[in-house]
Design a protein around this motif. Structure first.
Motif, mmCIF file in Angstrom:
data_model
loop_
_atom_site.group_PDB
_atom_site.id
_atom_site.type_symbol
_atom_site.label_atom_id
_atom_site.label_comp_id
_atom_site.label_asym_id
_atom_site.label_seq_id
_atom_site.Cartn_x
_atom_site.Cartn_y
_atom_site.Cartn_z
ATOM 1 N N ASP A 120 4.673 -38.990 -70.922
ATOM 2 C CA ASP A 120 4.180 -38.600 -69.551
ATOM 3 C C ASP A 120 4.278 -37.085 -69.218
ATOM 4 O O ASP A 120 5.681 -36.658 -69.501
ATOM 5 C CB ASP A 120 4.927 -39.323 -68.522
ATOM 6 N N ALA A 121 3.288 -36.419 -68.749
ATOM 7 C CA ALA A 121 3.546 -35.105 -68.477
ATOM 8 C C ALA A 121 3.733 -34.537 -67.061
ATOM 9 O O ALA A 121 3.699 -33.312 -66.680
ATOM 10 C CB ALA A 121 2.205 -34.111 -69.076
ATOM 11 N N GLY A 122 3.997 -35.723 -66.347
ATOM 12 C CA GLY A 122 4.191 -35.409 -64.997
ATOM 13 C C GLY A 122 2.905 -35.284 -64.138
ATOM 14 O O GLY A 122 1.662 -34.857 -64.392
ATOM 15 N N LEU A 123 3.190 -35.468 -62.791
ATOM 16 C CA LEU A 123 1.787 -35.238 -61.792
ATOM 17 C C LEU A 123 1.976 -34.006 -61.276
ATOM 18 O O LEU A 123 2.824 -33.170 -61.285
ATOM 19 C CB LEU A 123 1.987 -36.355 -60.711
ATOM 20 N N GLY A 124 0.827 -33.495 -60.628
ATOM 21 C CA GLY A 124 0.675 -32.213 -59.938
ATOM 22 C C GLY A 124 -0.010 -31.327 -60.605
ATOM 23 O O GLY A 124 -0.259 -30.035 -60.005
ATOM 24 N N TYR A 125 -0.691 -31.469 -61.792
ATOM 25 C CA TYR A 125 -1.497 -30.514 -62.432
ATOM 26 C C TYR A 125 -2.867 -30.653 -62.127
ATOM 27 O O TYR A 125 -3.404 -31.818 -61.983
ATOM 28 C CB TYR A 125 -1.048 -30.249 -63.775
ATOM 29 N N GLN A 126 -3.784 -29.660 -62.447
ATOM 30 C CA GLN A 126 -5.006 -29.814 -62.197
ATOM 31 C C GLN A 126 -5.914 -30.357 -63.239
ATOM 32 O O GLN A 126 -6.788 -31.436 -63.040
ATOM 33 C CB GLN A 126 -5.693 -28.517 -62.005
ATOM 34 N N GLY A 146 -12.254 -12.413 -54.625
ATOM 35 C CA GLY A 146 -11.673 -12.575 -55.975
ATOM 36 C C GLY A 146 -10.507 -13.391 -55.839
ATOM 37 O O GLY A 146 -9.865 -13.454 -54.550
ATOM 38 N N MET A 147 -9.789 -13.646 -56.726
ATOM 39 C CA MET A 147 -8.408 -14.488 -56.621
ATOM 40 C C MET A 147 -7.260 -13.381 -56.101
ATOM 41 O O MET A 147 -7.473 -12.263 -56.361
ATOM 42 C CB MET A 147 -7.830 -14.807 -57.938
ATOM 43 N N ASP A 148 -6.248 -13.847 -55.488
ATOM 44 C CA ASP A 148 -5.331 -12.996 -54.844
ATOM 45 C C ASP A 148 -4.158 -12.886 -55.838
ATOM 46 O O ASP A 148 -2.945 -12.151 -55.889
ATOM 47 C CB ASP A 148 -4.761 -13.424 -53.775
ATOM 48 N N GLY A 149 -4.248 -13.379 -57.337
ATOM 49 C CA GLY A 149 -3.198 -13.344 -58.504
ATOM 50 C C GLY A 149 -3.839 -13.447 -59.602
ATOM 51 O O GLY A 149 -4.973 -13.759 -59.706
ATOM 52 N N TYR A 150 -2.975 -13.276 -60.583
ATOM 53 C CA TYR A 150 -3.188 -13.533 -61.908
ATOM 54 C C TYR A 150 -2.188 -14.364 -62.780
ATOM 55 O O TYR A 150 -0.973 -14.252 -62.434
ATOM 56 C CB TYR A 150 -3.629 -12.236 -62.774
ATOM 57 N N VAL A 192 -1.138 -28.379 -69.936
ATOM 58 C CA VAL A 192 -1.497 -28.461 -68.399
ATOM 59 C C VAL A 192 -1.886 -27.388 -68.091
ATOM 60 O O VAL A 192 -1.682 -26.083 -68.278
ATOM 61 C CB VAL A 192 -0.053 -28.949 -67.678
ATOM 62 N N THR A 193 -2.910 -27.391 -67.043
ATOM 63 C CA THR A 193 -3.451 -26.313 -66.299
ATOM 64 C C THR A 193 -3.207 -26.405 -64.744
ATOM 65 O O THR A 193 -3.507 -27.500 -64.061
ATOM 66 C CB THR A 193 -4.982 -26.207 -66.405
ATOM 67 N N ASP A 194 -2.613 -25.528 -64.063
ATOM 68 C CA ASP A 194 -2.262 -25.750 -62.526
ATOM 69 C C ASP A 194 -3.537 -24.994 -61.509
ATOM 70 O O ASP A 194 -4.563 -24.744 -62.283
ATOM 71 C CB ASP A 194 -1.216 -24.732 -62.243
ATOM 72 N N PHE A 195 -3.605 -25.156 -60.342
ATOM 73 C CA PHE A 195 -4.622 -24.886 -59.591
ATOM 74 C C PHE A 195 -5.020 -23.127 -59.482
ATOM 75 O O PHE A 195 -6.055 -23.076 -59.292
ATOM 76 C CB PHE A 195 -4.334 -25.342 -58.151
ATOM 77 N N HIS A 196 -4.341 -22.502 -59.969
ATOM 78 C CA HIS A 196 -4.556 -21.082 -60.383
ATOM 79 C C HIS A 196 -5.214 -20.834 -61.692
ATOM 80 O O HIS A 196 -5.770 -19.798 -61.952
ATOM 81 C CB HIS A 196 -3.282 -20.160 -60.366
ATOM 82 N N GLY A 197 -5.146 -21.900 -62.480
ATOM 83 C CA GLY A 197 -5.931 -21.695 -63.796
ATOM 84 C C GLY A 197 -4.816 -21.388 -64.887
ATOM 85 O O GLY A 197 -5.100 -21.049 -66.246
ATOM 86 N N CYS A 198 -3.579 -21.023 -64.365
ATOM 87 C CA CYS A 198 -2.551 -20.983 -65.686
ATOM 88 C C CYS A 198 -2.160 -21.876 -66.337
ATOM 89 O O CYS A 198 -2.171 -23.396 -66.169
ATOM 90 C CB CYS A 198 -1.447 -20.190 -64.651
ATOM 91 N N THR A 199 -1.918 -22.033 -67.628
ATOM 92 C CA THR A 199 -1.543 -22.979 -68.603
ATOM 93 C C THR A 199 -0.038 -22.777 -69.222
ATOM 94 O O THR A 199 0.224 -21.864 -69.393
ATOM 95 C CB THR A 199 -2.662 -23.087 -69.660
ATOM 96 N N ASP A 200 0.293 -23.816 -69.576
ATOM 97 C CA ASP A 200 1.429 -24.191 -70.530
ATOM 98 C C ASP A 200 1.248 -25.455 -71.524
ATOM 99 O O ASP A 200 0.846 -26.290 -71.147
ATOM 100 C CB ASP A 200 2.849 -24.070 -69.636
ATOM 101 N N THR A 201 2.140 -25.267 -72.434
ATOM 102 C CA THR A 201 1.997 -26.337 -73.397
ATOM 103 C C THR A 201 3.717 -26.934 -73.800
ATOM 104 O O THR A 201 4.362 -26.125 -73.790
ATOM 105 C CB THR A 201 1.432 -25.946 -74.932
ATOM 106 N N ALA A 202 3.440 -28.062 -73.982
ATOM 107 C CA ALA A 202 4.805 -28.772 -74.337
ATOM 108 C C ALA A 202 4.572 -29.851 -75.550
ATOM 109 O O ALA A 202 3.209 -30.258 -75.562
ATOM 110 C CB ALA A 202 5.291 -29.493 -73.345
ATOM 111 N N SER A 203 5.356 -30.065 -76.427
ATOM 112 C CA SER A 203 5.094 -30.912 -77.444
ATOM 113 C C SER A 203 6.353 -31.750 -77.957
ATOM 114 O O SER A 203 7.503 -31.056 -77.526
ATOM 115 C CB SER A 203 4.678 -30.200 -78.647
ATOM 116 N N VAL A 204 6.298 -32.961 -78.553
ATOM 117 C CA VAL A 204 7.515 -33.722 -78.929
ATOM 118 C C VAL A 204 7.141 -34.362 -80.287
ATOM 119 O O VAL A 204 5.824 -34.306 -80.415
ATOM 120 C CB VAL A 204 7.779 -34.824 -77.870
ATOM 121 N N LYS A 205 8.130 -35.003 -80.822
ATOM 122 C CA LYS A 205 7.807 -35.623 -82.122
ATOM 123 C C LYS A 205 8.319 -37.116 -81.747
ATOM 124 O O LYS A 205 9.341 -37.243 -81.286
ATOM 125 C CB LYS A 205 8.683 -34.970 -83.167
#
Length: 222
Positions: A174-180, A90-94, A205-218
């Motif tokens: 642009d949301a930047g590089l480095g995410y899954q 199993g994963m070593d974190g959450y 965006v989703t990282d390699f652990h599967g964690c997510t975050d959202t950003a928005s602009v107008k």
């Protein structure tokens, strides 16, 4: 002499291999013995505990001394069962506000986790070291541990010019590089998009652990 309750005798097990003689401990059985006759045979269970790395298999000599100092000799066959340590998968974190499930491998009669769960798997929502103690079909117990931590979540952002001139212009976000993975509100899945209409745009965006975050602009017109 009927129903006589006597104190248990001293029992010592000696290794048949002289090299192991000093490693075999002495035992005192703690269960009183009921005798109904002066010369009646009795039996008792003796727990054999050996230091790590010592394996004693085969017939061993047993000396029994009663309370009057009388000594009897017999032998007992010692068979040391071997059992493997459990493997925790199993994963070593959450991710924050989430959990992780870890499991021990198959092949054991029972499982007991340090958080109290008595199942092959357990679900973790708190940082810490989690240990599983397994018991095999012979009653032998072994254990393994795994450290669980909460992952640092991604910090989504959108860069770019947030306005453009009217009349067929466009701008890049642009949301930047480095995410899954990337999931834009437009349906795009790359790290950047080009927009020709005003309005609100968001990306998850989703990282390699599967964690997510959202950003928005107008995006607006100049």
């Amino acid at each position: 002499m009927t129903g006589l309750l006597v104190n248990p005798p001293n029992v010592t097990i000696y290794a048949s291999d002289p090299a192991l003689a000093d490693e075999m401990p002495a035992f005192l059985d703690t269960t009183p013995i009921n005798l109904s006759g002066a010369y009646e045979d009795f039996s008792m269970n003796v727990e054999l505990q050996l230091q790590d790395g010592i394996v004693v298999v085969g017939n061993q000599q047993v000396t029994v001394t009663n309370n009057d100092g009388c000594i009897g000799l017999t032998s007992v066959f010692v068979n040391v069962f071997s059992t493997a340590n459990p493997i925790i998968s199993g994963m070593d974190g959450y991710c924050p506000m989430d959990s992780v499930t870890i499991s021990a491998n198959n092949g054991f009669a029972s499982y007991l986790w340090s958080n109290g769960d008595a199942a092959q798997s357990t679900t973790i929502k708190t940082n810490g070291t989690y240990t599983v103690t397994v018991t095999d079909a012979n009653g032998c117990k072994t254990q393994s541990s795994k450290i669980i931590t909460q992952y640092i979540p991604p910090d989504a952002f959108i860069s770019g010019t947030l306005s453009f001139c009217d009349g067929g212009s466009s701008t890049s976000l642009d949301a930047g590089l480095g995410y899954q993975s990337y999931a834009w509100s437009t349906g795009a899945t790359g790290h950047s998009i080009t927009v020709t209409d005003t309005g609100s745009y968001s990306v998850m965006v989703t990282d390699f652990h599967g964690c997510t975050d959202t950003a928005s602009v107008k995006v607006t017109l100049d």
